[in-house]
Enzyme design. Structure first.
Site, PDB file in Angstrom:
ATOM      1  N   THR A  93       4.599   7.212  -0.922  1.00 18.52           N
ATOM      2  CA  THR A  93       3.319   6.557  -0.629  1.00 18.52           C
ATOM      3  C   THR A  93       2.230   7.624  -0.705  1.00 18.52           C
ATOM      4  O   THR A  93       2.515   8.817  -0.554  1.00 18.52           O
ATOM      5  CB  THR A  93       3.317   5.952   0.785  1.00 18.52           C
ATOM      6  OG1 THR A  93       3.483   7.008   1.721  1.00 18.52           O
ATOM      7  CG2 THR A  93       4.434   4.935   0.966  1.00 18.52           C
ATOM      8  N   GLU A 106       6.050   0.306  -0.929  1.00 20.76           N
ATOM      9  CA  GLU A 106       7.284  -0.203  -0.312  1.00 20.76           C
ATOM     10  C   GLU A 106       7.697  -1.564  -0.859  1.00 20.76           C
ATOM     11  O   GLU A 106       8.786  -2.041  -0.572  1.00 20.76           O
ATOM     12  CB  GLU A 106       7.092  -0.340   1.207  1.00 20.76           C
ATOM     13  CG  GLU A 106       6.921   0.971   1.963  1.00 20.76           C
ATOM     14  CD  GLU A 106       5.476   1.444   2.030  1.00 20.76           C
ATOM     15  OE1 GLU A 106       4.666   1.062   1.153  1.00 20.76           O
ATOM     16  OE2 GLU A 106       5.154   2.199   2.956  1.00 20.76           O
ATOM     17  N   LYS A 128     -12.762  -3.042  16.275  1.00 16.84           N
ATOM     18  CA  LYS A 128     -12.508  -3.859  17.471  1.00 16.84           C
ATOM     19  C   LYS A 128     -13.778  -3.880  18.308  1.00 16.84           C
ATOM     20  O   LYS A 128     -14.096  -2.938  19.002  1.00 16.84           O
ATOM     21  CB  LYS A 128     -11.327  -3.283  18.245  1.00 16.84           C
ATOM     22  CG  LYS A 128     -10.061  -3.312  17.402  1.00 16.84           C
ATOM     23  CD  LYS A 128      -8.833  -2.898  18.163  1.00 16.84           C
ATOM     24  CE  LYS A 128      -7.645  -2.925  17.228  1.00 16.84           C
ATOM     25  NZ  LYS A 128      -7.224  -1.617  16.755  1.00 16.84           N
ATOM     26  N   TRP A 143     -11.874  -8.869  16.493  1.00 16.84           N
ATOM     27  CA  TRP A 143     -11.560  -7.978  15.383  1.00 16.84           C
ATOM     28  C   TRP A 143     -12.473  -8.285  14.200  1.00 16.84           C
ATOM     29  O   TRP A 143     -12.555  -9.439  13.771  1.00 16.84           O
ATOM     30  CB  TRP A 143     -10.110  -8.176  14.946  1.00 16.84           C
ATOM     31  CG  TRP A 143      -9.126  -7.533  15.860  1.00 16.84           C
ATOM     32  CD1 TRP A 143      -9.370  -7.040  17.117  1.00 16.84           C
ATOM     33  CD2 TRP A 143      -7.747  -7.313  15.588  1.00 16.84           C
ATOM     34  NE1 TRP A 143      -8.233  -6.536  17.643  1.00 16.84           N
ATOM     35  CE2 TRP A 143      -7.208  -6.683  16.745  1.00 16.84           C
ATOM     36  CE3 TRP A 143      -6.913  -7.566  14.507  1.00 16.84           C
ATOM     37  CZ2 TRP A 143      -5.862  -6.309  16.820  1.00 16.84           C
ATOM     38  CZ3 TRP A 143      -5.580  -7.203  14.594  1.00 16.84           C
ATOM     39  CH2 TRP A 143      -5.057  -6.576  15.725  1.00 16.84           C
TER      40      TRP A 143
HETATM   41  P1  ADP Z   1      -0.799   3.940   0.698  1.00 14.93           P
HETATM   42  O1  ADP Z   1      -0.125   3.089   1.764  1.00 14.93           O
HETATM   43  O2  ADP Z   1      -0.440   5.343   0.804  1.00 14.93           O
HETATM   44  O3  ADP Z   1      -2.275   3.654   0.543  1.00 14.93           O
HETATM   45  P2  ADP Z   1       0.052   2.007  -1.206  1.00 14.93           P
HETATM   46  O4  ADP Z   1      -0.382   2.011  -2.587  1.00 14.93           O
HETATM   47  O5  ADP Z   1       1.450   1.659  -0.953  1.00 14.93           O
HETATM   48  O6  ADP Z   1      -0.206   3.426  -0.674  1.00 14.93           O
HETATM   49  O7  ADP Z   1      -0.935   1.070  -0.391  1.00 14.93           O
HETATM   50  C1  ADP Z   1      -0.616  -0.216   0.034  1.00 14.93           C
HETATM   51  C2  ADP Z   1      -1.780  -0.773   0.809  1.00 14.93           C
HETATM   52  O8  ADP Z   1      -2.907  -0.972  -0.031  1.00 14.93           O
HETATM   53  C3  ADP Z   1      -1.519  -2.144   1.403  1.00 14.93           C
HETATM   54  O9  ADP Z   1      -0.816  -2.060   2.611  1.00 14.93           O
HETATM   55  C4  ADP Z   1      -2.928  -2.661   1.600  1.00 14.93           C
HETATM   56  O10 ADP Z   1      -3.508  -2.171   2.784  1.00 14.93           O
HETATM   57  C5  ADP Z   1      -3.666  -2.068   0.440  1.00 14.93           C
HETATM   58  N1  ADP Z   1      -3.798  -3.069  -0.626  1.00 14.93           N
HETATM   59  C6  ADP Z   1      -3.052  -3.212  -1.732  1.00 14.93           C
HETATM   60  N2  ADP Z   1      -3.504  -4.222  -2.503  1.00 14.93           N
HETATM   61  C7  ADP Z   1      -4.566  -4.740  -1.860  1.00 14.93           C
HETATM   62  C8  ADP Z   1      -5.484  -5.801  -2.130  1.00 14.93           C
HETATM   63  N3  ADP Z   1      -5.403  -6.523  -3.234  1.00 14.93           N
HETATM   64  N4  ADP Z   1      -6.446  -6.046  -1.227  1.00 14.93           N
HETATM   65  C9  ADP Z   1      -6.551  -5.316  -0.102  1.00 14.93           C
HETATM   66  N5  ADP Z   1      -5.743  -4.296   0.204  1.00 14.93           N
HETATM   67  C10 ADP Z   1      -4.756  -4.007  -0.654  1.00 14.93           C
END
Ligand code: ADP
Length: 545
Positions: A186, A330, A439, A444
């Site tokens: 990640t 993940e 918050k 929220w």
């Molecule tokens: P990292 O967790 O290190 O940023 P990832 O690429 O796995 O790497 O990120 C996943 C996260 O990106 C998701 O949990 C979410 O918060 C955000 N995310 C992915 N796609 C979207 C989307 N279309 N809209 C909003 N948030 C998104």
């Protein structure tokens, strides 16, 4: 009673073998670092993969060993995907945009036994060589003429030399489909990078699931350009999905600016592309400033962070449909994708755009749950918010060498760390990351909606909303804006712009105009860093309404 069907393992190797056999002359076009285009096809790629797999033997690698890559999207990177995994090793794609110390951490944590790097990343490797306990063998992904000289890394090997010296053909092992084929960390938006270990089975199933019409809609008539890097969640599975259906692949290399992407789309007849919003904003702005349009592009998949409605409108105006998607490292990554149902066909344009700004509904294979702070299920009514949990055959069950991370505390489910709503039709809308919600007075406030509204203001180029400590309310939203050149806007004007679009108490009452916003290695806003800058007084003065 046991069924009487063949138990043929789902292996990534079978994808490329199929492409080579039935789509052998379908092209793979790669942009090289010098801007020139390299052309090959699936038949030739399969042959070279066999040689590469044979060459890997020379490193004394054993099944399960990790082989790291530091490379842009290109034909050699594609070969490594298939050769490494197919030979029983694990292709570990490393994000070169991470901080050098993170790259060193990841190489050490994964225990990479060999590294394959684009020539442009040899310098990065030289810089971290001292931090690595053991320096793996390094292969530079180029031909003899392109080999860089390095005094720090004197034993660099040449990719094309390896391939040339390797025998033709390879006896691909009969692997267990549950064996690992690739590894991706990640990007560490919320802590140390964590390793996600994909199996052959999860990669094949994910590729099958994304090809269908309601997701990516890929076919042998598609021309697919993954702009999302191959070091970011396997370029969203496209290097597997495209050959599975025999689509032409266009790999943009390091050139991700508006002009280069536009040229590739137009000249190679790209029908389908995918990437994060920041890349598309740059392309759209470049096209507007240069009076350019699009001719054959049908679909743009946008994810990684929220796609603002204004971007959906701009692509629609150019004749391309945006498919918004949500996913994580993940989740391989695709969990939900947004395409309309039959009942949405006759909705007015504005309602359609509103709907397509949600992240989408689950693919078959991905199950969703939404729970409150006590782990109780929250109704799917499009309004109630909860923490999103997912499960399915391409969702991680633990992190590499860290199987008991808190995200796996709900047995059988992975906790995404995202706060969402889910409506009765199954469309998920991401409100925020749990760590980023504001918050305020027991309520929220989701930052994504506030950012999307700000982005529709003509003066605004980029927007971020973070929590700012407030004596009375606990936290209040602070709006950070990057403005277009020569534009100006006051906090009062922005507050008026929000009026009627969100409840009054959600409207940001403080604003900062900045030159630029910090991003993670995958192009996401780095909210933790913005909050740190706010605490340390590193931001320009805050304006209030
Ligand atoms: P990292 O967790 O290190 O940023 P990832 O690429 O796995 O790497 O990120 C996943 C996260 O990106 C998701 O949990 C979410 O918060 C955000 N995310 C992915 N796609 C979207 C989307 N279309 N809209 C909003 N948030 C998104």
């Amino acid at each position: 009673m046991r069924a009487m069907m063949m138990d043929v393992p789902l292996l990534t190797t079978s994808i490329l073998r199929h492409a080579a056999e039935y789509h052998g002359d379908t092209e793979i076009v790669s942009r090289l670092p010098d801007g020139a285009l390299h052309r090959t096809n699936y038949a030739e790629t399969w042959e070279r993969c066999a040689r590469l797999a044979g060459a890997l033997g020379a490193f004394g690698l054993a099944p399960g060993d990790r082989v790291g890559t530091l490379a842009w999207n290109g034909h050699r990177h594609l070969e490594l995907y298939y050769a490494v995994g197919g030979a029983g090793m694990v292709c570990h794609t490393i994000n070169p945009r991470l901080f050098p110390e993170q790259v060193a951490y990841i190489i050490g944590h994964a225990g990479d036994a060999a590294l394959f790097v684009d020539p442009c990343f040899v310098g990065l490797l030289e810089g971290i060589a001292d931090r690595l306990e053991q320096l793996p063998s390094v292969v530079v992904m180029t031909d003899r003429a392109g080999m860089p000289a390095s005094s720090r890394l004197p034993d660099l090997l040449c990719y094309e030399d390896l391939i040339e010296a390797a025998p033709k053909g390879f006896d691909w092992p009969e692997l267990d489909e549950r064996d690992a084929c690739s590894l991706c960390y990640t990007s560490g938006t919320t802590g140390e990078p964590k390793g996600v270990l994909y199996s052959h089975r999860s990669s094949v199933l994910h590729a099958m699931a994304v090809c269908v019409p309601d997701v990516f809609a890929l076919s042998a008539r598609s021309v697919v350009m993954p702009v999302v890097p191959m070091f970011h969640v396997n370029a969203w599975g496209l290097p597997y999905a495209a050959p599975m259906v025999g689509a032409k692949l266009v790999l943009p290399g390091p050139k991700l600016d508006g002009a280069s992407l536009h040229a590739l789309i137009e000249e190679e007849g790209v029908t389908y592309t995918a990437g994060v919003p920041t890349v598309w904003m740059a392309l759209l702005d470049w096209m507007r400033d240069n009076g350019q349009s699009l001719h054959g592009l049908e679909r743009v998949v946008i994810g990684g962070s929220a796609c603002p409605p204004v971007m959906i409108k701009r692509f629609r105006a150019l004749g391309a449909t945006v498919v918004h998607g949500w996913g994580m490292t993940e989740t391989s990554p695709l969990g939900v994708a947004n395409t309309p149902k039959a009942k949405h066909k006759d909705l007015p344009e504005e309602r359609q755009i509103e709907l397509s700004a949600k992240q989408g509904r689950p693919l078959f294979g991905v199950e969703l749950r939404m729970v409150d702070g006590h782990g109780r299920d929250v109704p799917h009514d499009g309004t109630a918010r909860g923490s999103l949990l997912v499960r399915g055959p391409w969702i991680a069950a633990g992190y590499y060498r860290q199987p008991d991370a808190p995200a796996f505390a709900h047995p059988g489910w992975f906790e995404t760390g995202d706060v969402v709503t889910i409506d009765a039709d199954g469309y998920v809308q991401v409100v925020d990351r749990t760590k980023d919600v504001v918050k305020s007075g027991g309520e929220w406030i989701g930052s994504i909606e506030l950012e999307n509204i700000a982005l529709a203001h003509p003066a605004v180029r980029e927007a971020a909303v973070v929590a700012r400590p407030d004596e009375r309310w606990g936290e209040r939203p602070l709006l950070l804006l990057v403005l277009h050149d020569g534009m100006f806007v006051t906090c009062g004007e922005m507050a008026a712009f929000y009026e009627g679009k969100v409840p009054r108490w959600c409207i940001p009452d403080a604003m900062v105009v900045v030159q630029e916003l910090p991003h993670t290695a995958t192009g996401k806003l780095q909210k933790a860093r913005i909050r740190e800058m706010l605490r340390a007084g590193e931001l320009p003065p805050v304006m209030t309404a």
